[in-house]
Scaffold this motif. Structure first.
Motif, PDB file in Angstrom:
ATOM      1  N   PRO A   1     -12.297 -20.000   1.884  1.00  9.04           N
ATOM      2  CA  PRO A   1     -11.970 -18.611   1.527  1.00  9.04           C
ATOM      3  C   PRO A   1     -12.902 -18.026   0.466  1.00  9.04           C
ATOM      4  O   PRO A   1     -13.265 -16.850   0.524  1.00  9.04           O
TER       5      PRO A   1
ATOM      6  N   TYR B   1     -11.343 -11.950   7.168  1.00  7.15           N
ATOM      7  CA  TYR B   1     -10.549 -12.318   5.989  1.00  7.15           C
ATOM      8  C   TYR B   1      -9.225 -12.944   6.414  1.00  7.15           C
ATOM      9  O   TYR B   1      -8.805 -13.966   5.879  1.00  7.15           O
ATOM     10  N   GLN B   2      -8.580 -12.319   7.379  1.00 10.30           N
ATOM     11  CA  GLN B   2      -7.300 -12.844   7.844  1.00 10.30           C
ATOM     12  C   GLN B   2      -7.474 -14.182   8.541  1.00 10.30           C
ATOM     13  O   GLN B   2      -6.614 -15.058   8.431  1.00 10.30           O
TER      14      GLN B   2
ATOM     15  N   HIS C   1      -7.457 -17.109   6.202  1.00  5.58           N
ATOM     16  CA  HIS C   1      -6.200 -17.274   5.480  1.00  5.58           C
ATOM     17  C   HIS C   1      -5.010 -17.548   6.397  1.00  5.58           C
ATOM     18  O   HIS C   1      -3.871 -17.552   5.940  1.00  5.58           O
TER      19      HIS C   1
ATOM     20  N   ILE D   1      -4.862 -23.053   1.795  1.00  6.02           N
ATOM     21  CA  ILE D   1      -3.883 -22.029   2.152  1.00  6.02           C
ATOM     22  C   ILE D   1      -2.546 -22.322   1.475  1.00  6.02           C
ATOM     23  O   ILE D   1      -1.896 -21.417   0.947  1.00  6.02           O
TER      24      ILE D   1
ATOM     25  N   GLU E   1      -2.772 -21.393  -2.192  1.00  2.00           N
ATOM     26  CA  GLU E   1      -2.696 -19.942  -2.361  1.00  2.00           C
ATOM     27  C   GLU E   1      -1.272 -19.436  -2.178  1.00  2.00           C
ATOM     28  O   GLU E   1      -0.827 -18.538  -2.899  1.00  2.00           O
ATOM     29  N   GLN E   2      -0.550 -19.981  -1.224  1.00  2.00           N
ATOM     30  CA  GLN E   2       0.845 -19.575  -1.018  1.00  2.00           C
ATOM     31  C   GLN E   2       1.708 -20.008  -2.203  1.00  2.00           C
ATOM     32  O   GLN E   2       2.629 -19.297  -2.593  1.00  2.00           O
TER      33      GLN E   2
ATOM     34  N   GLY F   1      -3.121 -14.869  -1.185  1.00  2.00           N
ATOM     35  CA  GLY F   1      -3.383 -15.027   0.252  1.00  2.00           C
ATOM     36  C   GLY F   1      -2.519 -14.096   1.062  1.00  2.00           C
ATOM     37  O   GLY F   1      -1.913 -13.157   0.540  1.00  2.00           O
TER      38      GLY F   1
END
Length: 118
Positions: free
Chosen positions: A50, A65-66, A69, A102, A105-106, A111
């Motif tokens: 990312p 970007y999506q 992520h 990921i 980030e969550q 994210g």
């Protein structure tokens, strides 16, 4: 009927993501120690994916970007590797590193929101 507390639900979600991130990181370290430098490099490179995408100019809310992520892409890599005919450990640890990022980030509330549709 009472509505669930969004703060408590959010905290529980973050705790679960954090536990998942720790599991994935431990699994990536195990696989890296087992298979050596190429797997370690793949895990670290995809953990940084990312950030590398952001440095390359990928910005929200665009499709690239999506894509970096999304949980489903590294999860598909891990499942496909586990049940498929390919035997190349760096591919598996790349998926682990990406999914770990990921999950981290969550855990920290960054994210894409889980369940966000495109």
């Amino acid at each position: 009927m009472a509505q669930p507390d969004p703060v408590a639900g959010g905290l529980l979600r973050r705790i679960c993501w954090g536990a998942f991130a720790l599991f994935l990181a431990a699994f990536a370290v195990f696989e890296s120690a087992k298979y050596g430098l190429p797997t370690t490099a793949a895990a670290l490179a995809f953990f940084a994916l990312p950030d590398l995408a952001r440095l390359a100019g990928v910005r929200p809310p665009g499709v690239p970007y999506q894509a970096v992520h999304r949980v489903w892409i590294p999860l598909a890599i891990l499942v496909g590797y586990s049940f498929g005919p390919i035997i190349w450990p760096p591919l598996f640890t790349a998926g682990l590193g990406w999914l770990t990022r990921i999950a981290v980030e969550q855990t920290w509330g960054r994210g894409l929101p889980v369940g966000e549709s495109t």
